[in-house]
Every structure is written in structure tokens, then in C-alpha cells.
Design a protein around this motif. Structure first.
Motif, PDB file in Angstrom:
ATOM      1  N   MET A 625      65.851  27.078  35.897  1.00 26.07           N
ATOM      2  CA  MET A 625      66.959  27.749  35.870  1.00 26.07           C
ATOM      3  C   MET A 625      67.185  29.040  35.135  1.00 26.07           C
ATOM      4  N   ARG A 626      67.546  30.157  35.765  1.00 21.55           N
ATOM      5  CA  ARG A 626      67.473  31.426  35.094  1.00 21.55           C
ATOM      6  C   ARG A 626      68.920  31.942  35.091  1.00 21.55           C
ATOM      7  N   LYS A 627      69.522  32.340  33.958  1.00 21.69           N
ATOM      8  CA  LYS A 627      70.725  32.831  33.648  1.00 21.69           C
ATOM      9  C   LYS A 627      70.442  34.375  33.672  1.00 21.69           C
ATOM     10  N   ASN A 628      69.352  34.681  33.325  1.00 22.96           N
ATOM     11  CA  ASN A 628      69.206  36.390  33.044  1.00 22.96           C
ATOM     12  C   ASN A 628      68.072  36.649  33.664  1.00 22.96           C
ATOM     13  N   ARG A 629      67.859  37.772  34.539  1.00 20.67           N
ATOM     14  CA  ARG A 629      66.635  38.169  35.375  1.00 20.67           C
ATOM     15  C   ARG A 629      65.441  38.524  34.511  1.00 20.67           C
ATOM     16  N   LEU A 630      65.951  39.260  33.386  1.00 15.35           N
ATOM     17  CA  LEU A 630      65.398  39.882  32.268  1.00 15.35           C
ATOM     18  C   LEU A 630      64.306  38.978  31.554  1.00 15.35           C
ATOM     19  N   VAL A 631      65.046  37.794  31.480  1.00  8.87           N
ATOM     20  CA  VAL A 631      64.161  36.646  30.929  1.00  8.87           C
ATOM     21  C   VAL A 631      62.776  36.440  31.535  1.00  8.87           C
ATOM     22  N   VAL A 632      61.608  36.530  30.834  1.00  8.85           N
ATOM     23  CA  VAL A 632      60.414  36.445  31.297  1.00  8.85           C
ATOM     24  C   VAL A 632      59.513  35.231  30.669  1.00  8.85           C
ATOM     25  N   THR A 633      59.307  34.336  31.477  1.00  8.35           N
ATOM     26  CA  THR A 633      58.509  33.011  30.908  1.00  8.35           C
ATOM     27  C   THR A 633      56.781  33.453  30.901  1.00  8.35           C
ATOM     28  N   ASN A 634      56.332  32.695  30.044  1.00  7.94           N
ATOM     29  CA  ASN A 634      54.917  32.611  30.079  1.00  7.94           C
ATOM     30  C   ASN A 634      54.377  32.833  31.559  1.00  7.94           C
ATOM     31  N   LEU A 635      54.899  31.778  32.387  1.00  4.97           N
ATOM     32  CA  LEU A 635      54.377  31.717  33.705  1.00  4.97           C
ATOM     33  C   LEU A 635      54.339  32.827  34.586  1.00  4.97           C
ATOM     34  N   ASP A 636      55.633  33.787  34.185  1.00  4.56           N
ATOM     35  CA  ASP A 636      55.807  35.103  35.206  1.00  4.56           C
ATOM     36  C   ASP A 636      54.695  36.057  34.483  1.00  4.56           C
ATOM     37  N   LYS A 637      54.420  36.090  33.108  1.00  7.81           N
ATOM     38  CA  LYS A 637      53.600  37.174  32.640  1.00  7.81           C
ATOM     39  C   LYS A 637      52.113  36.661  33.155  1.00  7.81           C
ATOM     40  N   LEU A 638      51.751  35.384  33.365  1.00  3.87           N
ATOM     41  CA  LEU A 638      50.359  35.060  33.758  1.00  3.87           C
ATOM     42  C   LEU A 638      50.423  35.264  35.419  1.00  3.87           C
ATOM     43  N   HIS A 639      51.431  35.205  36.139  1.00  3.64           N
ATOM     44  CA  HIS A 639      51.167  35.582  37.499  1.00  3.64           C
ATOM     45  C   HIS A 639      51.148  36.908  37.771  1.00  3.64           C
ATOM     46  N   THR A 640      51.712  37.819  36.994  1.00  2.00           N
ATOM     47  CA  THR A 640      51.818  39.322  37.079  1.00  2.00           C
ATOM     48  C   THR A 640      50.758  39.759  36.730  1.00  2.00           C
ATOM     49  N   ALA A 641      49.787  39.260  35.768  1.00  3.87           N
ATOM     50  CA  ALA A 641      48.715  39.771  35.304  1.00  3.87           C
ATOM     51  C   ALA A 641      47.526  39.230  36.183  1.00  3.87           C
ATOM     52  N   LEU A 642      47.638  37.818  36.696  1.00  2.00           N
ATOM     53  CA  LEU A 642      46.856  37.303  37.829  1.00  2.00           C
ATOM     54  C   LEU A 642      46.804  38.394  39.118  1.00  2.00           C
ATOM     55  N   SER A 643      48.095  38.760  39.416  1.00  2.00           N
ATOM     56  CA  SER A 643      48.372  39.560  40.856  1.00  2.00           C
ATOM     57  C   SER A 643      47.661  40.930  40.582  1.00  2.00           C
ATOM     58  N   GLU A 644      47.856  41.295  39.290  1.00  2.00           N
ATOM     59  CA  GLU A 644      47.297  42.585  38.953  1.00  2.00           C
ATOM     60  C   GLU A 644      45.753  42.728  39.098  1.00  2.00           C
ATOM     61  N   LEU A 645      45.088  41.826  38.645  1.00  2.00           N
ATOM     62  CA  LEU A 645      43.750  41.663  38.444  1.00  2.00           C
ATOM     63  C   LEU A 645      43.046  41.250  39.903  1.00  2.00           C
ATOM     64  N   CYS A 646      43.919  40.284  40.764  1.00  2.05           N
ATOM     65  CA  CYS A 646      43.153  39.982  41.768  1.00  2.05           C
ATOM     66  C   CYS A 646      43.495  41.298  42.852  1.00  2.05           C
ATOM     67  N   TYR A 716      46.718  36.021  46.856  1.00  2.00           N
ATOM     68  CA  TYR A 716      46.288  37.535  46.098  1.00  2.00           C
ATOM     69  C   TYR A 716      45.022  37.974  46.503  1.00  2.00           C
ATOM     70  N   VAL A 717      44.008  37.025  46.939  1.00  2.00           N
ATOM     71  CA  VAL A 717      42.689  37.561  47.181  1.00  2.00           C
ATOM     72  C   VAL A 717      42.271  36.890  48.506  1.00  2.00           C
ATOM     73  N   GLN A 718      41.441  37.617  49.154  1.00  2.00           N
ATOM     74  CA  GLN A 718      41.100  37.155  50.606  1.00  2.00           C
ATOM     75  C   GLN A 718      39.791  36.045  50.409  1.00  2.00           C
ATOM     76  N   ILE A 719      40.038  35.005  49.945  1.00  2.00           N
ATOM     77  CA  ILE A 719      38.818  34.141  49.737  1.00  2.00           C
ATOM     78  C   ILE A 719      39.249  32.843  50.322  1.00  2.00           C
ATOM     79  N   ASP A 720      38.083  32.082  50.634  1.00  2.00           N
ATOM     80  CA  ASP A 720      38.348  30.644  51.489  1.00  2.00           C
ATOM     81  C   ASP A 720      38.537  29.766  50.221  1.00  2.00           C
ATOM     82  N   ILE A 721      39.618  29.397  49.988  1.00  2.00           N
ATOM     83  CA  ILE A 721      39.708  28.509  48.753  1.00  2.00           C
ATOM     84  C   ILE A 721      39.296  26.904  49.208  1.00  2.00           C
ATOM     85  N   THR A 722      39.687  26.575  50.636  1.00  2.00           N
ATOM     86  CA  THR A 722      39.116  25.411  51.092  1.00  2.00           C
ATOM     87  C   THR A 722      37.481  25.032  50.763  1.00  2.00           C
ATOM     88  N   ARG A 723      36.765  26.341  50.851  1.00  2.00           N
ATOM     89  CA  ARG A 723      35.309  26.059  50.601  1.00  2.00           C
ATOM     90  C   ARG A 723      35.155  25.504  49.412  1.00  2.00           C
TER      91      ARG A 723
END
Length: 1058
Positions: A625-646, A716-723
Motif C-alpha cells: 500500500m503506497r500513499k506516495n510514489r516518491l517513497v522507495v522501499t528496499n525492494l524497489d532499490k533492489l529491482h532497479t539495481a538488478l534491472s540496470e545490471l541485467c 531482464y535477461v534472455q536466459i533459460d531459467i527452466t534449465r
């Protein structure tokens, strides 16, 4: 050489400049390697550090270049120092030859350069980079290369020792010095201070051009040109302005690779000894101050501008690749400027005062390199587009304009006319079809002809003077660039954007990479660093082939390290996300709802809680539940960092480095497999000391949460995660994984056998058939775990989901191994009582004789206890098999129903081997079988070579007799009381029925006996023995008589053969 005799057209200036420039780079490479070898104690020639030769080396260096072996006055003094040298002369000649003859090659190169410079001077060659570009550029390049070579030579401290040692060894071996030694020795002495010596040499060659071009190479031309021809600084204001601009831009120049030249100090040291140069020295000091104060910030702003400019250029070209044709010059200019700024930063970062270090740390350098690589990729990918454009340009415009210029020449000698006509004909014959057909273009001959023509027409008194026809020169320079766009795109990329210099700045290279990974906004550009490793081999030279392997290995190790670190970083981010998601999933587990229910009940009944004002527990999901779009959670930061690196990992499918292919995505896949494996095992939370382990249902919830996160990686990445899942989860169904580490299969198998079932044997846990679970019994010492929470239907199904058919088969095999060890002990007890049991087998209808024989039996309690243990293990296995069947029925219902149908319709007359194969298939699917194939296999392995099959069969029969006649003793046990609520006995004797039926079926299948006949015999003995209890009057002996009678009922109903 007189000017009247000299024929400029016969001097082959173009050819000599081309060859000497290439050879100069090769000589620099060889000298560089000698310098590095001499500076490394491990690679240094052993003779230079040998204690036995120390005095000889000092003597040689002190007397250099004189050779004293033939001077009678000094022979005695030198004899002692050179005695050891005599012993090793042949080895010295052999091992120092490469070094010595490299110095000889440098001397010969110097001779050729001096000869060519004199020729150019005598011919009074006209230089203007806008007109005779190739001639001017090659002339200046040769001057810089020659200067660099002599400076690098002077920096090899061991040069006198090496040359002197070799020559002394040659003298001792051949009786005379090497023929090149006198000149070589004199050159070494003359060039102790190379710039000072070269300033004297270049007095006649003071014809340096005065054009300022803001490139690294041009800066070298200006610095070295005006140092060697310093007289022009006093006579020409333009020259002085260029000199000052160059001095203010840099503090040091790159000589060769990581060898640098400190401009201000060297220039000041040279000019301080020249009379009337105080003003020039003041200029140098002022420029030095300006360079220290402002150069860093100026170049930082340049890099900032280039980052945005290259980004825009790369974006436009990726959208409209057709623009690569008309905008090719801008692409190569952008690459060249960016390359120069990166090299500037690289060499200054290690050679500037610490007080201004901030100006030489660029955390955004990866972005600039990345956009360079993107532009390079566009050029390589759309090369045919550029070829089409420039082939049409050459044939449709350049040829026409050049033809007009040639036609309008007032004077055009025959030779020059032939060459110019060949240019026009070559260009006119070009067509787009050649590009479409994949024809290989080669304009090197045309470019060399133009180079020669520049040389012919730039000398004084030439018939056709290029200085008088500037438009022709400029047009031809443009045409030459256009030809390179057709046949030399790869060479142009190397010329303008090669960053192989990073190979020699490994520490700075790695530091930049780490800074890139640490800054989330830059991690998307981290792929630039492994891509740079593809440049390294371009710095090698054919004159120094021995360094190819060294540089190749360095490029491979760095590329591997960068990709590995990127994958590790991504793996760590994914692991952190998985941990967060597992925590959220854990909040939804049933065990956490008790408190919420309690609060709701209390609230409804309006009961006051013990603690006043106890805060209400947050329900799962509030984090979304977000009241403000500017509030960034730890998960948000992790996903952002992951998308950049991927983005970086996914940028290229593979890259070629020194005949090796690297696939960045495979690094991530590999690391994910390793981490997923460790995480699954770690999430079991198995503690060997306390024998604690996670409940299978909780582990399954965590694994599913983990897998959900891993599946999202495909976004994010073209890998076969099923493998990844298949590799990891299949390994977890085995006893050990591919690294020899324990798996969840081995951990849970060990825990259920050694902890849960062992406590059942100890009387702390009972199997409750009504609940289909094992339950803790009230005892003095409470167990640390609740058995029901690990063995009920939901937990066993979760276990089956985790271990799969393979893992459950391993669990079954381990259970059967324990059963087989119990059966082995039972057989020993049978052998001890074989005679009595043989008599009892045929006397079951003689009560008195049976009673007497029963008293002679030993270890009756042990037999019953072991059979009960077998029954408990088989009951646990039936729970596991039922859970496996339920799980497989959900996943593969059609296949399971087919197997079940197959099993249920085996004809009675079917051969037992065939039937056992069907049973084995059915058992693997969790289906119950009349004969347990796993038990048959386990008991078959017990066959002893010393006992005949007949004897084995007899022991099996007597085992059933032993169990049958022992049953009445159970009535006296307090714990044998039957409980209808649990449908069993607290001491687990209700498990005897399953044990007796399955052991009998397995044993008599092995010994090819009649299972039905043997069980009838067992029932006759058992019923006869149990009926005797009714005649007993001792209440202690018969206290649980009725409960034991129920065993006969269980035997009948659980026996498939009755």
C-alpha cells in the motif's frame, strides 16, 4: 649527397616513411618488454643479479664502452672481476643475444631515420597537413616515434650492463668484440640525455608545421616538435601559442603504453642550459601551474560533454543506421576525441599531485566507454550500409570532381597524369552490385600511389607542385578517407578508438570497474569493461611475437574476472530480493495466523488483553500500500539495481577475446545455479547438533517464493531459467550434488531416519493410523519437535514435492536398508533358536508341548521389538508413497492412471520377474504393491554364500514361526492397550501386521515359495498361540489380551493374499 645529383622521385619517401613508422612501433614494443623484464626481479636476466657476477658487472658498467680485456695495464686488475665471466661466457652469449641485437636494431633504425630526415631536408619537402595529409602525418609520426624510442632506450638502466656483458663474452669466445659494439656503445653514451642530443640533431630539420589539432597524437607532434626545434618558439608567435596550449592541457604525455613523459620538467631541464631562454622557462612554469590547476576540470567537462554527445549520436544511429554514411566522419571524430580523453585521464590519474586527485577520478567513465563501444558496434554491424553509400559517392561524385580538377591542371607531367587517371578509372568502375555480391574491396594500392604522388609533388622544383594546387590535395585527402570507409572500417576503428592501453593499467582498469559496479546508475554500462578486453590483441606487433601469449592471457583473465564479478553482483541482488520475498511468503504461513485469530476473538468478546494498548499486528500485504510514489522501499532499490545490471549482462550474446568466446549470460546462469543450490540447502536450516530442521511445507513455500523471483529474471535477461531449475532441483533429488555436497534429499532422509524414527523406537512417538501421522507421546523428556508437524499428510506431500520421485526413491532405499539390517539380526536370532522353532512349527496343535518349547526360546522380546521397528518404518514409507502418489496425480494424472491400470491388470500367470518390473514402476509412482520391489531388492542383497538356498528358505519360514509364537507376550505390556481414537496401540504393535505381511511377501518372493501357504501357516501358529491367552488366569499376563487379539484382524485385512 648533393642536391644536383639527388632525384626526389627515386628516394621512395612514401615507402620509407610507411616502413619505418611500422618498424618503429615494433622496436618500441621490443624495448618496452626489455624495460619491463629488467624491472621485474622474476623476469630479469639472472646474470644481472648473480652475486658471483656482481663485481664483473660493476667493472663493465664503470668502464663502458671501453673493453679492457686486451689492455695489459688493466688485465691484472680486471682479471679477478672477469674470472667468473669466463666460466659462463657461452650461456651469456646465448641468453643475452635477444637483448643485445634489439639494441643493435634500434641503432640501425636510428641510422635509417636520420638518413631519411636528411633526405627530406635536402629535397626541401613542403609540409601542410591540409594538403599532403599522409606525407605530413607520417613525417610527424616518425619524428615522435624516433624521439620516443630514444627516450625509452635511455630509461633501461641495465642497458650498459647487458651490452657490455654480451660483448665481453663475445670477446672471450671469439677473441674480438662484436663488430657492431663500438658504434652501439657510442650511441648509448651519446643518448644518455636523448632530448638534448636530438635537439642538436634537429637543427637542420626545423620545418615543423604550425597547425593545432586537438588530438592526443597532434599534442605529441607539437610538444616533441617544438622541443627538438625550439628555435621557432622565439621567432613565430603561432608556434609559441600552440606550444603554450599543449603545455597547459597536459602534465605528461604517453610515450608508449604506460610509459609517460613529464613535459614541463623535461622542457625546463633542457631550456635551462640555453642562453636567453629565461622567458621560455617562465612560460613553462606558468603553463605547468595552469595545467595543475585547470587541466583536470577542463578535461572533466570535456568528458561530460562527450558522454552526452556520444549518447545522442549512438541513439540517432541505432534508430537511423542509414545516417552512418553521411555522418561517418563525425562518428570517427567522436570516437577519437573520446579515446583521447580516456587515455588522458588514465595516464594523469597516476601522475598527478594527490591534492588535486578528485579531478582525476571519474565515476562515469564507464558510460563514455560504453557509448564508444556502441558506436563501434554500429559501424561493424552496418558496414555494408556505409560501403553502399561511399561506393556511390566515389563513383558518382569524387571521380567526376577529380577528373575536372585534373583536366584543369595547367601543367601535368606524364607520370602524374597516368597516376591521376588511374584514380579516376578505379573510382568510376565501382558499383553497388559489388557490395551486394559481397565482393572484397582493396584500395591500399590506390592510397599508396597517392602517398607517393604527395612525395613527388611536395619537393622543391617539382614539375607539378602540390603547394600550388591545394584544391587537388584536399580533394584527394577526402577521396582517401572515402576509400577507407569502403575497405578499412576495422582498421579505422582501431586507429580512432583502440583502448588496448588498459592492458597496461590493470590496477586502474579494475578500480574503474569496481567503481562502476558500486554506483547503481553506472552498473548498466559495466559490460564496457569486458568488451575492452577484445581490444588488447591489437597492441601486439609482429616484431615482438613473444608477448602475444602474455597479453592474450591477461585479456582472458580480465574478461573472465569482469564477467564473473558482474554475475556475482547480479546474483547477490537476486538473493537479496529472494530473501525479501521469502520473508513476505513466510508471513502467509498458517502458523502466523493464530495471533490474528486470537486478537479477533478477544475483540469480539470484548476481553481486555493482558498488556494495555498492545499494538495490532500488521497484516501481510500492507507493504504494497503506497500513499506516495516518491517513497522507495528496499525492494524497489533492489529491482532497479538488478534491472540496470541485467541490461549490461544482456547487452551482447557473446564476445570474442583472443580466439575464445565469452557468453555473459552463462556466467549469470552458472552463479544462479550455485546460489540456488546453496539457498535450498540453507533454507532447510538443518542443525546437526540439535537435529533441528525446517518443516517440508515451510521449505516448499520458501523454494516456491525463490523460484518465482528467479522466473522474473527472464524479464531482464534472455536466459533459460527452466534449465536452472532442472539442473538444481534434479541434483537435489540425489544423495549428493555435482560438487559432492549434501542435498535436501540426504538431509531429510537422514533426519527422518535418525531423528523421527529413532524416537519412535525409543517410545517417544507413536504412529496413529487414524490421523495418518506420527504423534508425540507424553514423556518425562519433551522432544524438541512435534512429530505430527513433520509427518502429517500435508507435510509428506510437501516432502514429495521437494524430493520428487528420485528423492523419494532414495528415501525408500534408505528405509529398506534399515529394514534389511533388522531382518539380518532377526535371522541371527532364528539361527540361535532353530531347533526349538523347527519343533514348534509342527506342534502348533499340541498346547502342552508348545508351552514347554516356548520356554526354551531366547530373545522373544527382541524379535517383537525388531519386527515392530520394521512395521513402523514400513508405515512411514506407506505415508511417503501415498503422498508421492497424490503429488504425481496432480502433476501427471494421465501417466499415473495409466501405470495404475497397468498394475491392476497383471495376469496371475505372469512371470514373477515381469511382475516385479511392473511393481517397480508402480512403486516409483507411489502406488501400493502386493509385493514391495524395494524390500525385495534390499533383502535379496543379504543372501550369504555360505548358506544354501534351501537353508535360507527354512530360516525365512522359521522367522515367521518365531514371530507367530511370540505374539502372546505382547498382552502383558502396559502400552499394548488399543485406542479406538487413534486406531492403534501406543507402543506401535499395530504396525506388526504391515511388517509381517510385507516381510513374508518379500522373503518368499525371493525364495520362490508360496506366500499364501506360508501366511496360512503363520495364521495357524499365531491364532493357536493367541488362543492360549484365553486360558491364562494371571491378570498381568492377559491385561491387554483383547488389544492383542485385534492383531489377527489387522493381519487379515492388511494381507492381500488372504
Amino acid at each position: 649527397m648533393s642536391r644536383s645529383v639527388l632525384q626526389p622521385s627515386q628516394q621512395k619517401l612514401a615507402e620509407k616513411l610507411t616502413i619505418l613508422n611500422d618498424r618503429g612501433v615494433g622496436m618500441l614494443t621490443r624495448l618496452y618488454n626489455i624495460k619491463k623484464a629488467c624491472g621485474d626481479p622474476k623476469a630479469k636476466p639472472s646474470y644481472l643479479i648473480d652475486k658471483n657476477l656482481e663485481s664483473a658487472v660493476k667493472f663493465i658498467v664503470r668502464k663502458f664502452p671501453a673493453v679492457e680485456t686486451r689492455n695489459n695495464n688493466i688485465i691484472c686488475a680486471a682479471e679477478q672481476q672477469l674470472a667468473q665471466l669466463q666460466k659462463e661466457k657461452s650461456e651469456i652469449l646465448k641468453n643475452l643475444a635477444l637483448y643485445y641485437f634489439t639494441f643493435v636494431d634500434v641503432m640501425e633504425f636510428k641510422d635509417h631515420v636520420c638518413d631519411l630526415l636528411n633526405t627530406i631536408d635536402v629535397c626541401q619537402v613542403f609540409f601542410d597537413i591540409t594538403v599532403n595529409f599522409d606525407l605530413t602525418k607520417n613525417y610527424l609520426d616518425l619524428t615522435v616515434t624516433y624521439t620516443t624510442l630514444m627516450i625509452l632506450l635511455s630509461r633501461i638502466e641495465e642497458r650498459k650492463a647487458i651490452i657490455g656483458l654480451y660483448n665481453y663474452a663475445h670477446e672471450m669466445t671469439h677473441g674480438a668484440s662484436d663488430r657492431e659494439y663500438p658504434r652501439l656503445g657510442q650511441m648509448i653514451v651519446d643518448y644518455e640525455n636523448p632530448l638534448k642530443k636530438m635537439m642538436e640533431e634537429f637543427v637542420p630539420h626545423s620545418k615543423m608545421p604550425c597547425e593545432y589539432l586537438s588530438l592526443d597524437a597532434m599534442e605529441k607532434w607539437i610538444i616533441f616538435g617544438f622541443i627538438l626545434c625550439h628555435g621557432m618558439l622565439n621567432t613565430e608567435a603561432t608556434a609559441l601559442n600552440l606550444w603554450k596550449l599543449a603545455l597547459q592541457s597536459s602534465s605528461c604525455l604517453s610515450l608508449f603504453r604506460d610509459e609517460v613523459f613529464h613535459i614541463h620538467k623535461a622542457a625546463e631541464d633542457l631550456f635551462v642550459n640555453i642562453r636567453g631562454y629565461n622567458k621560455r622557462i617562465n612560460d613553462i612554469r606558468e603553463c605547468k601551474e595552469a595545467a595543475v590547476s585547470h587541466a583536470g576540470s577542463m578535461h572533466r567537462e570535456r568528458r561530460k560533454f562527450l558522454r552526452s554527445a556520444l549518447k545522442e549520436l549512438a541513439t540517432v544511429l541505432s534508430d537511423q543506421p542509414g545516417l552512418l554514411g553521411p555522418k561517418a566522419l563525425f562518428v570517427f571524430m567522436a570516437l577519437s576525441f573520446a579515446r583521447d580523453e580516456i587515455i588522458w585521464l588514465l595516464r594523469h590519474a597516476d601522475n598527478m599531485p594527490k591534492k588535486s586527485a578528485d579531478d582525476f577520478i571519474d565515476k562515469h567513465i564507464a558510460e563514455l566507454i560504453f557509448y564508444m563501444e556502441e558506436l563501434r558496434a554500429h559501424v561493424r554491424k552496418y558496414g555494408p550500409v556505409m560501403q553502399r553509400y561511399y561506393v556511390q559517392y566515389l563513383s558518382g561524385f569524387d571521380a567526376v570532381v577529380l577528373n575536372e580538377l585534373v583536366q584543369n591542371l595547367s601543367v601535368c607531367p606524364e607520370d602524374e597524369s597516368i597516376i591521376m587517371s588511374s584514380f579516376v578509372n578505379t573510382m568510376t568502375s565501382l558499383s553497388v552490385k559489388q557490395v551486394e555480391d559481397g565482393e572484397v574491396f582493396d584500395f591500399r594500392g590506390m592510397r599508396l600511389d597517392w602517398f607517393r604522388l604527395q612525395a613527388y609533388t611536395s619537393v622543391s622544383k617539382a614539375s607539378l607542385s602540390l603547394a600550388d594546387h591545394r584544391e587537388l590535395g584536399k580533394m584527394m585527402n577526402t577521396i582517401i578517407f572515402h576509400t577507407k570507409m569502403v575497405d578499412s572500417l576495422v582498421e579505422m576503428l582501431v586507429e580512432t578508438s583502440d583502448l588496448s592501453i588498459f592492458c597496461f593499467y590493470s590496477r586502474a582498469f579494475e578500480k574503474m570497474f569496481q567503481q562502476c559496479l558500486e554506483l547503481p546508475s553506472q552498473s548498466r554500462y559495466s559490460i564496457a569493461f569486458p568488451l575492452l578486453c577484445t581490444h588488447f590483441m591489437s597492441c601486439t606487433h609482429e616484431l615482438c611475437p613473444e608477448e602475444r601469449h602474455h597479453i592474450g592471457d591477461r585479456s582472458l583473465s580480465l574478461c573472465n574476472m569482469f564477467l564473473d564479478e558482474m554475475a556475482k553482483q547480479a546474483r547477490n541482488l537476486i538473493t537479496d530480493i529472494c530473501t525479501e520475498q521469502c520473508t513476505l511468503s513466510d508471513q502467509l504461513l498458517p502458523k502466523h495466523c493464530a495471533k490474528t485469530i486470537s486478537q479477533a476473538v478477544n475483540k469480539k468478546s470484548k476481553k481486555q488483553t493482558g498488556k494495555k494498548g498492545e499494538p495490532e499486528r500488521e497484516k501481510p500485504g500492507v507493504e504494497s500500500m503506497r500513499k506516495n510514489r516518491l517513497v522507495v522501499t528496499n525492494l524497489d532499490k533492489l529491482h532497479t539495481a538488478l534491472s540496470e545490471l541485467c541490461f549490461s549482462i544482456n547487452y551482447v550474446p557473446n564476445m570474442a577475446v583472443w580466439e575464445h568466446t565469452f557468453t555473459p549470460r552463462e556466467y549469470l546462469t552458472s552463479h544462479l545455479e550455485i546460489r540456488f543450490t546453496k539457498s535450498i540447502v540453507g533454507m532447510t536450516m538443518y542443525n546437526q547438533a540439535t537435529q533441528e530442521i525446517a518443516k517440508p511445507s515451510e521449505l516448499l513455500t520458501s523454494v516456491r517464493a525463490y523460484m518465482t523471483v528467479l522466473q522474473s529474471i527472464e524479464n531482464y535477461v534472455q536466459i533459460d531459467i527452466t534449465r536452472v531449475f532442472n539442473n538444481v532441483l534434479l541434483q537435489q533429488t540425489q544423495h549428493l550434488d555435482s560438487h559432492g555436497e549434501p542435498t535436501i534429499t540426504s538431509l531429510y532422509t537422514n533426519w527422518y531416519l535418525e531423528t523421527l524414527l529413532r524416537q519412535v523406537s525409543n517410545g517417544h512417538i507413536a504412529y496413529f493410523p487414524a490421523m495418518k501421522a506420527f504423534v508425540n507421546l507424553p514423556t518425562e523428556n519433551e522432544l524438541t519437535f512435534n512429530a505430527e508437524e513433520y509427518s502429517d499428510i500435508s507435510e509428506m506431500r510437501s516432502l514429495s514435492e521437494l524430493l520428487g520421485p528420485y528423492g523419494m526413491k532414495f528415501l525408500s532405499e534408505s528405509l529398506m536398508w534399515h529394514i534389511s539390517s533388522q531382518v539380518a539380526e532377526l535371522k541371527k536370532l532364528v539361527v540361535e533358536n532353530v531347533d526349538v522353532l523347527t519343533q514348534m512349527r509342527t506342534s502348533f496343535d499340541k498346547p502342552d508341548q508348545m508351552a514347554a518349547l516356548f520356554k526354551r526360546l531366547s530373545s522373544v522380546d527382541s524379535v517383537l521389538k525388531r519386527m515392530t521397528i520394521i512395521g513402523v518404518i514400513l508405515s512411514f514409507r506407506s505415508l511417503a508413497q501415498e503422498a508421492l502418489r497424490d503429488v504425481l496425480s496432480c502433476h501427471i494424472p494421465f501417466l499415473v492412471s495409466s501405470i495404475e491400470d497397468f498394475k491392476d491388470h497383471i495376469p496371475r500367470e505372469t512371470d514373477m520377474k515381469v511382475a516385479m518390473n511392473v511393481y517397480e514402476l508402480s512403486s516409483a509412482a507411489g502406488l501400493p504393491c502386493e509385493i514391495d520391489p524395494a524390500l525385495v531388492v534390499a533383502l535379496s542383497s543379504q543372501k550369504s554364500e555360505n548358506i544354501s538356498p534351501e537353508e535360507e528358505y527354512k530360516i525365512a519360514c522359521l522367522l515367521m514361526v518365531f514371530v507367530a509364537v511370540s505374539l502372546p507376550t505382547l498382552a502383558s505390556n502396559v502400552m499394548s492397550q488399543y485406542s479406538p481414537a487413534i486406531e492403534g496401540h501406543c507402543n506401535n504393535i499395530h504396525c506388526l501386521a504391515k511388517a509381517i505381511n510385507q516381510i513374508a511377501a518379500a522373503l518368499f518372493t525371493i525364495h520362490k515359495g508360496s506366500i499364501e501357504d506360508r501366511l496360512k501357516e503363520f495364521l495357524a501358529l499365531a491364532s493357536s498361540s493367541l488362543l492360549k491367552i484365553g486360558q491364562e488366569t494371571d491378570k498381568t499376563t492377559t491385561r491387554n489380551r483383547e488389544s492383542v487379539y485385534l492383531l489377527l484382524d489387522m493381519l487379515l485385512y492388511k494381507n492381500h493374499h488372504s
